[in-house]
Design a protein around this motif. Structure first.
Motif: not given
Length: 161
Positions: A112-140
């Motif tokens: 239970x404590x590891x799911x957010x870390x896993x989701x963060x790793x998956x987002x970074x692995x797929x989209x890079x470390x930076x935040x989404x550029x706009x609302x469309x990228x965030x939604x994607x």
């Protein structure tokens, strides 16, 4: 992978001999990886063993501790977690494999404590470390995590932090 369109012939011999063949087949399957009881039943049924033989073989293997839905669920959850899948998807997959809901909940709670870390790793692995550029990228990116099986709350935490 092409599958043979003709099912294998039903095992021949007396009931005890067929039961031994079913047990041997089940053991070979279990030697490769853990199986849920339902998966093992389906595989034995596909090899033309009868329901009564399958019931006996499964009961025997479970009685000897060689077949365990708990052990299967633990191994399955750990493997899917390592591959970056979220709890909702894993829960659905385990349900499809015949694992009891209580057992699924217990197994998922261990991480239970590891799911957010896993989701963060998956987002970074797929989209890079930076935040989404706009609302469309965030939604994607949010849709991507949702398809991986993360909860809405876990996804919101990833984008808050």
């Amino acid at each position: 992978m092409l599958k043979n369109s003709n099912p294998p012939p039903a095992p021949e011999g007396d009931a005890n001999e067929i039961w031994e063949k079913a047990c041997a087949t089940a053991l070979r399957l279990l030697a490769r990886r853990e199986h849920s009881e339902l998966e093992l039943r389906h595989k034995l049924l596909a090899r033309q063993f009868g329901d009564d033989i399958i019931d006996r073989a499964v009961a025997e293997l479970a009685g000897q501790g060689l077949l365990s839905d708990r052990r299967f669920a633990d191994a399955y959850v750990r493997g899917r977690f390592e591959r970056g899948f979220g709890p909702l998807r894993i829960q659905c997959e385990l349900h499809q494999r015949g694992v009891a809901a209580e057992l699924v909940a217990e197994t998922l709670a261990e991480l239970s404590g590891d799911w957010v870390d896993s989701a963060t790793r998956q987002r970074r692995k797929r989209f890079g470390a930076g935040p989404p550029e706009d609302a469309r990228a965030r939604a994607r990116q949010m849709r991507f995590l949702q398809q991986r099986g993360f909860t809405g709350e876990q996804i919101r935490v990833v984008f808050r932090g």
